[in-house]
Design an enzyme around this catalytic site. Sequence first.
Site, short mmCIF file in Angstrom:
data_model
loop_
_atom_site.label_atom_id
_atom_site.label_comp_id
_atom_site.label_asym_id
_atom_site.label_seq_id
_atom_site.Cartn_x
_atom_site.Cartn_y
_atom_site.Cartn_z
N HIS A 79 16.28 5.72 -2.75
CA HIS A 79 16.37 5.63 -4.22
C HIS A 79 17.83 5.75 -4.68
CE1 HIS A 79 12.17 7.67 -4.01
NE2 HIS A 79 11.96 6.40 -4.32
N ARG A 89 11.46 -2.33 0.30
CA ARG A 89 11.88 -1.85 1.62
C ARG A 89 11.49 -2.82 2.72
NH1 ARG A 89 8.92 3.80 0.68
NH2 ARG A 89 7.48 2.25 -0.12
N LYS A 96 -1.51 8.40 -6.92
CA LYS A 96 -0.91 9.35 -5.96
C LYS A 96 -1.26 10.82 -6.22
CE LYS A 96 3.04 6.70 -4.27
NZ LYS A 96 4.49 6.52 -4.35
O1 PNS Z 1 7.49 5.39 -6.83
P1 PNS Z 1 6.15 4.71 -7.07
O2 PNS Z 1 5.01 5.69 -6.87
O3 PNS Z 1 5.98 3.47 -6.26
O4 PNS Z 1 6.16 4.28 -8.61
C1 PNS Z 1 5.01 3.69 -9.19
C2 PNS Z 1 5.10 3.73 -10.72
C3 PNS Z 1 5.25 5.18 -11.21
C4 PNS Z 1 6.27 2.91 -11.18
C5 PNS Z 1 3.77 3.10 -11.23
O5 PNS Z 1 2.66 3.84 -10.76
C6 PNS Z 1 3.73 3.04 -12.76
O6 PNS Z 1 4.27 2.11 -13.33
N1 PNS Z 1 3.10 4.06 -13.39
C7 PNS Z 1 2.99 4.15 -14.83
C8 PNS Z 1 1.61 3.67 -15.30
C9 PNS Z 1 1.60 2.15 -15.47
O7 PNS Z 1 2.37 1.57 -16.20
N2 PNS Z 1 0.68 1.52 -14.73
C10 PNS Z 1 0.54 0.06 -14.74
C11 PNS Z 1 1.49 -0.55 -13.71
S1 PNS Z 1 1.18 -2.28 -13.49
#
Ligand code: PNS
Length: 159
Positions: free
Chosen positions: A17, A91, A41
């Site tokens: 990150h 990645r 998660k």
């Molecule tokens: O680090 P990660 O876990 O891959 O991040 C994922 C994240 C937090 C970016 C994703 O879960 C997210 O966007 N969460 C917010 C809720 C949302 O907008 N969901 C619809 C996504 S299409």
Amino acid sequence: MTCVLYPGSFDPVHNGHIEMVQTAASLFSEVVVGTLMNPSKGGGLFTLEERMALLDECFAHLPNVRTTMFDGLVVNLAKDVGADFIIKGLRAVSDFESELQMAQTNQAISGMHTLFLPTASRRSFLASGLIREVARLGGDVSDMVPAPVFRELQKKSVS
Ligand code: PNS
């Protein structure tokens, strides 16, 4: 002036990150690093407040980077902070399918586009979940995370 939002769980932020943010800070005028809950998660190790405090400590030296946290849709956060794009790191090919689906969903519900940046291959194995697991079981993650995160992981494992 291009402002980008780099969203993620950051539980915790790791060296992959860090590299992404440094790269984005060199490419765009403003980078907002947003900590959000990933609904798939669960609760996680660090609270959103703790994750953001660590992000603040790690990026204090980068003047065009700011951090925020948000409970809701990433596209709403992108609009709130005035982002032109969302950026995500890739990645490996295995990231692509889910990231593409999220990018297309976000584009469909808001018009917001996502740009993908590749992670350097020497860091492509890094994942917060595995780092949490290795740290919890007493393995050495000091080369995988920035010093403030290593410090806080040690506190968590002794408490
Ligand atoms: O680090 P990660 O876990 O891959 O991040 C994922 C994240 C937090 C970016 C994703 O879960 C997210 O966007 N969460 C917010 C809720 C949302 O907008 N969901 C619809 C996504 S299409």
